[in-house]
Each structure stands twice: as structure tokens, then as C-alpha cells.
Scaffold this motif. Structure first.
Motif, PDB file in Angstrom:
ATOM      1  N   PRO A 152     -14.384  39.784  10.649  1.00  0.00           N
ATOM      2  CA  PRO A 152     -14.394  40.374  11.991  1.00  0.00           C
ATOM      3  C   PRO A 152     -14.151  39.321  13.060  1.00  0.00           C
ATOM      4  O   PRO A 152     -14.329  38.131  12.824  1.00  0.00           O
ATOM      5  CB  PRO A 152     -15.798  40.969  12.086  1.00  0.00           C
ATOM      6  N   CYS A 153     -13.763  39.798  14.232  1.00  0.00           N
ATOM      7  CA  CYS A 153     -13.435  38.893  15.341  1.00  0.00           C
ATOM      8  C   CYS A 153     -14.014  39.471  16.632  1.00  0.00           C
ATOM      9  O   CYS A 153     -13.797  40.650  16.944  1.00  0.00           O
ATOM     10  CB  CYS A 153     -11.919  38.754  15.458  1.00  0.00           C
ATOM     11  N   GLU A 154     -14.776  38.657  17.358  1.00  0.00           N
ATOM     12  CA  GLU A 154     -15.317  39.118  18.632  1.00  0.00           C
ATOM     13  C   GLU A 154     -14.187  39.455  19.595  1.00  0.00           C
ATOM     14  O   GLU A 154     -13.151  38.801  19.609  1.00  0.00           O
ATOM     15  CB  GLU A 154     -16.208  38.040  19.254  1.00  0.00           C
ATOM     16  N   ARG A 155     -14.429  40.464  20.406  1.00  0.00           N
ATOM     17  CA  ARG A 155     -13.368  40.957  21.275  1.00  0.00           C
ATOM     18  C   ARG A 155     -12.827  39.884  22.212  1.00  0.00           C
ATOM     19  O   ARG A 155     -11.620  39.745  22.382  1.00  0.00           O
ATOM     20  CB  ARG A 155     -13.866  42.159  22.094  1.00  0.00           C
ATOM     21  N   LYS A 156     -13.732  39.103  22.836  1.00  0.00           N
ATOM     22  CA  LYS A 156     -13.273  38.090  23.793  1.00  0.00           C
ATOM     23  C   LYS A 156     -12.359  37.078  23.112  1.00  0.00           C
ATOM     24  O   LYS A 156     -11.318  36.695  23.661  1.00  0.00           O
ATOM     25  CB  LYS A 156     -14.447  37.387  24.447  1.00  0.00           C
ATOM     26  N   TYR A 157     -12.746  36.654  21.906  1.00  0.00           N
ATOM     27  CA  TYR A 157     -11.903  35.698  21.193  1.00  0.00           C
ATOM     28  C   TYR A 157     -10.547  36.320  20.873  1.00  0.00           C
ATOM     29  O   TYR A 157      -9.502  35.693  21.043  1.00  0.00           O
ATOM     30  CB  TYR A 157     -12.582  35.227  19.900  1.00  0.00           C
ATOM     31  N   ALA A 158     -10.574  37.588  20.388  1.00  0.00           N
ATOM     32  CA  ALA A 158      -9.326  38.276  20.043  1.00  0.00           C
ATOM     33  C   ALA A 158      -8.412  38.408  21.260  1.00  0.00           C
ATOM     34  O   ALA A 158      -7.195  38.202  21.165  1.00  0.00           O
ATOM     35  CB  ALA A 158      -9.620  39.655  19.454  1.00  0.00           C
ATOM     36  N   GLU A 159      -8.994  38.719  22.407  1.00  0.00           N
ATOM     37  CA  GLU A 159      -8.192  38.891  23.624  1.00  0.00           C
ATOM     38  C   GLU A 159      -7.625  37.556  24.109  1.00  0.00           C
ATOM     39  O   GLU A 159      -6.437  37.454  24.442  1.00  0.00           O
ATOM     40  CB  GLU A 159      -9.039  39.530  24.727  1.00  0.00           C
ATOM     41  N   ASP A 160      -8.470  36.528  24.146  1.00  0.00           N
ATOM     42  CA  ASP A 160      -7.999  35.212  24.570  1.00  0.00           C
ATOM     43  C   ASP A 160      -6.903  34.690  23.637  1.00  0.00           C
ATOM     44  O   ASP A 160      -5.891  34.133  24.080  1.00  0.00           O
ATOM     45  CB  ASP A 160      -9.157  34.215  24.607  1.00  0.00           C
ATOM     46  N   SER A 161      -7.112  34.888  22.345  1.00  0.00           N
ATOM     47  CA  SER A 161      -6.136  34.436  21.352  1.00  0.00           C
ATOM     48  C   SER A 161      -4.813  35.168  21.507  1.00  0.00           C
ATOM     49  O   SER A 161      -3.735  34.568  21.429  1.00  0.00           O
ATOM     50  CB  SER A 161      -6.690  34.648  19.941  1.00  0.00           C
ATOM     51  N   HIS A 163      -3.544  36.541  24.241  1.00  0.00           N
ATOM     52  CA  HIS A 163      -2.829  36.070  25.429  1.00  0.00           C
ATOM     53  C   HIS A 163      -2.208  34.693  25.193  1.00  0.00           C
ATOM     54  O   HIS A 163      -1.093  34.422  25.657  1.00  0.00           O
ATOM     55  CB  HIS A 163      -3.766  36.046  26.639  1.00  0.00           C
ATOM     56  N   MET A 164      -2.919  33.837  24.456  1.00  0.00           N
ATOM     57  CA  MET A 164      -2.345  32.532  24.151  1.00  0.00           C
ATOM     58  C   MET A 164      -1.135  32.683  23.230  1.00  0.00           C
ATOM     59  O   MET A 164      -0.118  32.002  23.406  1.00  0.00           O
ATOM     60  CB  MET A 164      -3.380  31.621  23.488  1.00  0.00           C
ATOM     61  N   THR A 165      -1.220  33.587  22.259  1.00  0.00           N
ATOM     62  CA  THR A 165      -0.077  33.864  21.384  1.00  0.00           C
ATOM     63  C   THR A 165       1.131  34.311  22.203  1.00  0.00           C
ATOM     64  O   THR A 165       2.263  33.909  21.922  1.00  0.00           O
ATOM     65  CB  THR A 165      -0.452  34.927  20.335  1.00  0.00           C
ATOM     66  N   HIS A 166       0.907  35.120  23.234  1.00  0.00           N
ATOM     67  CA  HIS A 166       2.008  35.572  24.100  1.00  0.00           C
ATOM     68  C   HIS A 166       2.593  34.408  24.913  1.00  0.00           C
ATOM     69  O   HIS A 166       3.812  34.330  25.095  1.00  0.00           O
ATOM     70  CB  HIS A 166       1.534  36.680  25.041  1.00  0.00           C
ATOM     71  N   ARG A 167       1.704  33.526  25.386  1.00  0.00           N
ATOM     72  CA  ARG A 167       2.211  32.352  26.120  1.00  0.00           C
ATOM     73  C   ARG A 167       2.988  31.433  25.176  1.00  0.00           C
ATOM     74  O   ARG A 167       4.034  30.887  25.555  1.00  0.00           O
ATOM     75  CB  ARG A 167       1.048  31.597  26.785  1.00  0.00           C
ATOM     76  N   TRP A 168       2.485  31.280  23.970  1.00  0.00           N
ATOM     77  CA  TRP A 168       3.203  30.496  22.969  1.00  0.00           C
ATOM     78  C   TRP A 168       4.549  31.132  22.643  1.00  0.00           C
ATOM     79  O   TRP A 168       5.535  30.442  22.418  1.00  0.00           O
ATOM     80  CB  TRP A 168       2.365  30.364  21.706  1.00  0.00           C
ATOM     81  N   LEU A 169       4.574  32.461  22.621  1.00  0.00           N
ATOM     82  CA  LEU A 169       5.827  33.165  22.328  1.00  0.00           C
ATOM     83  C   LEU A 169       6.891  32.846  23.367  1.00  0.00           C
ATOM     84  O   LEU A 169       8.057  32.607  23.024  1.00  0.00           O
ATOM     85  CB  LEU A 169       5.583  34.672  22.259  1.00  0.00           C
ATOM     86  N   SER A 205      -0.333  43.994  23.055  1.00  0.00           N
ATOM     87  CA  SER A 205       0.474  42.998  22.363  1.00  0.00           C
ATOM     88  C   SER A 205       1.814  43.582  21.922  1.00  0.00           C
ATOM     89  O   SER A 205       2.858  42.948  22.084  1.00  0.00           O
ATOM     90  CB  SER A 205      -0.283  42.436  21.157  1.00  0.00           C
ATOM     91  N   ALA A 206       1.792  44.792  21.369  1.00  0.00           N
ATOM     92  CA  ALA A 206       3.046  45.419  20.925  1.00  0.00           C
ATOM     93  C   ALA A 206       3.993  45.620  22.107  1.00  0.00           C
ATOM     94  O   ALA A 206       5.206  45.390  21.991  1.00  0.00           O
ATOM     95  CB  ALA A 206       2.749  46.749  20.241  1.00  0.00           C
ATOM     96  N   GLU A 207       3.454  46.034  23.254  1.00  0.00           N
ATOM     97  CA  GLU A 207       4.290  46.220  24.446  1.00  0.00           C
ATOM     98  C   GLU A 207       4.851  44.890  24.935  1.00  0.00           C
ATOM     99  O   GLU A 207       6.028  44.795  25.313  1.00  0.00           O
ATOM    100  CB  GLU A 207       3.472  46.898  25.544  1.00  0.00           C
ATOM    101  N   ALA A 208       4.014  43.843  24.906  1.00  0.00           N
ATOM    102  CA  ALA A 208       4.467  42.520  25.337  1.00  0.00           C
ATOM    103  C   ALA A 208       5.554  41.988  24.409  1.00  0.00           C
ATOM    104  O   ALA A 208       6.583  41.468  24.860  1.00  0.00           O
ATOM    105  CB  ALA A 208       3.283  41.555  25.382  1.00  0.00           C
ATOM    106  N   ILE A 209       5.327  42.139  23.103  1.00  0.00           N
ATOM    107  CA  ILE A 209       6.301  41.664  22.112  1.00  0.00           C
ATOM    108  C   ILE A 209       7.634  42.388  22.287  1.00  0.00           C
ATOM    109  O   ILE A 209       8.704  41.778  22.278  1.00  0.00           O
ATOM    110  CB  ILE A 209       5.759  41.897  20.679  1.00  0.00           C
ATOM    111  N   ALA A 210       7.572  43.709  22.430  1.00  0.00           N
ATOM    112  CA  ALA A 210       8.799  44.502  22.571  1.00  0.00           C
ATOM    113  C   ALA A 210       9.584  44.092  23.819  1.00  0.00           C
ATOM    114  O   ALA A 210      10.820  44.130  23.819  1.00  0.00           O
ATOM    115  CB  ALA A 210       8.452  45.987  22.622  1.00  0.00           C
TER     116      ALA A 210
END
Length: 376
Positions: A152-161, A163-169, A205-210
Motif C-alpha cells: 500500500p501507499c499513503e495518498r500524500k506520497y502517491a500524489e507527490d510521486s 506529480h514528480m513523475t509528470h515533471r520528469w516526463l 495522471s492518465a489525462e496528463a499523460i494523454a
């Protein structure tokens, strides 16, 4: 890279299509054997092409970067020339491997500092570095550098991660678009959807990726311990958002039943180490169920492993002989079992494709699913 959507099933979201790359065509839905370090374990390239009928294999940025190293791969003329595989190759960016090194890595906005699992040496992966490495490897399809969150993953960590994945993208795209292929053929690039098991984050995330408009899209961060039903819900949600005219790749999935269920949700591409890893431990996947070939019941069973797969191997490779090889830890046992499991996975997606085109996918799926999960 081009993608042509051939047929969509009337009763589900299953699709049949065709991906065209510089190294050949890929008929979807497709399973991609995993060749982490430049080789599919215990399987020769000739067997991959002629027996298993693989259309594309995977390499891994992290492992190939560490060994044999980029200088060797570049001197060979890229991974295709290095390993002798002349069909398409996809490279995972190493994000999952870095995630699995939880005690040996530090994640920051700039990138990830990690210690090699081989010799403890320190290295840095940033989005730019990972793009450059995949240019050097020369894969037909390159993956974005992302963070794969645990379950499992805490929501705050999942959300921060996420957004960072999107910036990395964004950084990955900038580097990819500002560099050229090294070996005279085109490469393409897939972003990766993250967001753990949170519906709103997966939607974001799906909307951002698309919105990046790349030639294909991947779904990551699933098959990391979450219940199968949760994986299906997230996959269904994301497939409803990602564009229909581009291939969808569900990373690291999975069992034969997982694959059939996710084909029905609109996924086109799959990979997993399960067929080869489980084969080496004596677990065989068949059209009638799962066999633990080490069990005593197969000791004097001289029937073929799976009569429905055709004759890709000599008929003398029956259950009793394979059990003997596996129990005796003979290398040939791992080879035969790996050949069988990979052949079964490729047979399964080919059957799915055939039934999608024929308009019988849902009926076929309902008939084969109970068989795939039962233990023989």
C-alpha cells in the motif's frame, strides 16, 4: 512508429491492432518476453523467433547500463547488433528497478542516486540521463523515467510521486525531442501513468499523460501487490481516458488470467518475468490449468505438456521427462519449461486476437478463464 486499430470487440473493450516499427510489425494484443540483461533467460534468439514466435522483446535500462555497459553496446552498434535480435525491442527505463532498491537509493527532484546491486558503486539516473542511455541502447520503444510507488501507499506520497513523475516526463520529452537516434532508425517514446490505487490520481495522471500526445502510452505502478480486482479497476479507468488510436501498454502484468482480463479492458501490450521465472522453478502454464511439474503425480505421466499448443518441441519432451530434468536441476529442464511457458503466453494472446477479429472474444474468454486459474 505507427499503430493501426484493426477490430474492437462488440461486447468488451478488447482490441486487435498492428504496431509498425523500424524493426518490424507487432500484432496486438501482444505479450513481450522479458530479456532484462539483453537475453530472455534460457532461450536462444532462434527459439524466440522460430518456436515461440515472439514479435518483440524487452531490455532493461538499469541492468544494461551496469552490465555490459554503454560503451560495449555502442561499440556493437546498439542492442540489436549486440544480442543478434533483429525484431523490435522495448526498454524499460529502470524506474521499477530503482524502486526495488529501496535501501540503496535516494529520490530527489533532480533524479535518483542509487548503489549498484553488483558492486555497490554509486550512480545517478535523471530523466535526461535515462533518455541518453536508451538512445545508446537503441530500443525501438523507449520508456519514460518514473517513480513506481509501492502498495500500500499513503495518498500524500502517491500524489507527490505522481506529480514528480509528470515533471520528469516533461524533462524526458524535452531530452528525447532534442536528441537524435544513434543507429540510423527511428525510436519512439511512451509516457507512463502512475497514481497508485487512487481513482482521482489515476484519472489526473492518465489525462496528463494523454496531453503529451506521444505515439503510445503505458500504465505503471500496478501488479505490485494490490488485489487483482483493484488492478482491473485502475486499468479500466485509465483505458477509458487514454486515446483509442494509440497502443496501451500495461507494465509487468502478469498471470494468464490477468492478461485476458486486461485485454478485455482495452490493453494492447504486456510483459512479465513470470513465464520464465516460474518455469525455472517447475511451474508450467497450460490451456487446461497450472502444473507444478515437481509433484509426484507427474513422475510416470508420458503425455505432452499441453496438447493444445501444437508441436513446437519434440514429442519426447513429456511431463515425466521434464519432471526428471527439473528435479535433477538439469539446465535443459529450465530451457524446455521456459520455451513452453513463453509459447503458451504467445499462443494465448494470439488466440485472443483471433477471437477479437472473429467476434467471439467474450465467449472464448468466459470459456478459458476458469481453466487458466485451476491447478492440475
Amino acid at each position: 512508429m505507427e499503430f493501426e486499430l484493426t477490430k474492437t470487440d462488440a461486447q468488451s473493450k478488447a482490441r486487435a491492432g498492428k504496431i509498425t516499427t523500424a524493426h518490424g510489425e507487432i500484432e496486438t494484443p501482444i505479450f513481450m518476453p522479458v530479456g532484462t540483461a539483453g537475453t530472455v533467460k534460457a532461450v536462444q534468439q532462434r527459439e524466440l523467433k522460430e518456436d515461440i514466435k515472439a514479435q518483440i522483446i524487452l531490455g532493461n535500462t538499469y541492468h544494461l547500463y551496469l552490465r555490459p555497459g554503454l560503451d560495449i553496446i555502442k561499440e556493437a552498434g546498439g542492442l540489436h547488433k549486440f544480442n543478434g535480435w533483429d525484431k523490435p525491442i522495448l526498454t524499460d527505463s529502470g524506474g521499477y528497478q530503482v524502486y526495488s532498491l529501496s535501501e540503496k537509493r535516494k529520490i530527489k527532484e533532480e533524479g535518483v542516486t542509487f548503489q549498484s546491486h553488483i558492486d555497490g558503486s554509486r550512480h545517478v539516473f535523471s530523466p535526461e540521463v535515462v533518455m541518453d542511455i536508451q538512445r545508446t541502447i537503441g530500443a525501438d520503444i523507449m520508456m519514460a523515467f518514473d517513480e513506481c510507488t509501492p502498495f500500500p501507499c499513503e495518498r500524500k506520497y502517491a500524489e507527490d510521486s505522481m506529480h514528480m513523475t509528470h515533471r520528469w516526463l516533461k524533462r524526458c520529452c524535452d531530452r528525447f525531442d532534442s536528441t537524435e537516434p544513434l543507429y540510423g532508425y527511428d525510436q519512439t517514446f511512451f509516457p507512463i501513468v502512475q497514481g497508485s490505487t487512487y481513482k482521482d490520481l489515476r484519472t489526473q495522471s492518465a489525462e496528463a499523460i494523454a496531453s503529451f500526445g506521444r505515439e503510445g502510452n503505458a500504465i505503471g505502478g500496478l501488479s505490485v501487490g494490490e488485489p487483482a480486482e483493484m488492478m482491473y479497476k485502475m486499468t479500466d479507468l485509465v483505458c477509458n481516458i487514454l486515446p483509442k488510436d494509440k497502443p496501451r501498454y500495461l507494465m509487468g502484468v502478469g498471470t494468464p488470467a490477468n492478461i485476458i482480463e486486461c485485454i478485455a479492458l482495452g490493453v494492447d501490450m504486456f510483459d512479465c518475468v513470470m513465464p520464465t521465472r516460474n518455469a525455472r522453478n517447475g511451474m508450467l502454464f497450460t490451456s487446461e490449468g497450472i502444473i507444478n511439474i515437481k509433484n509426484e503425480k507427474w513422475k510416470d505421466d508420458f503425455s505432452p505438456i499441453d496438447v493444445n499448443l501444437g508441436s513446437y518441441v519434440d514429442v519426447s519432451y513429456h511431463k515425466a521427462y521434464l519432471r526428471h530434468l527439473i528435479i535433477s536441476k538439469e539446465i535443459l529442464g529450465a530451457q524446455i519449461a521456459s520455451l513452453h511457458n513463453l509459447t503458451f503466453y504467445l499462443w494465448l494472446v494470439k488466440e485472443a486476437r483471433k477471437n477479437i477479429i472473429n467476434g467471439t472474444f467474450s465467449t472464448w474468454k468466459n470459456a478459458i478463464l476458469p481453466k487458466l486459474e485451476r491447478k492440475l
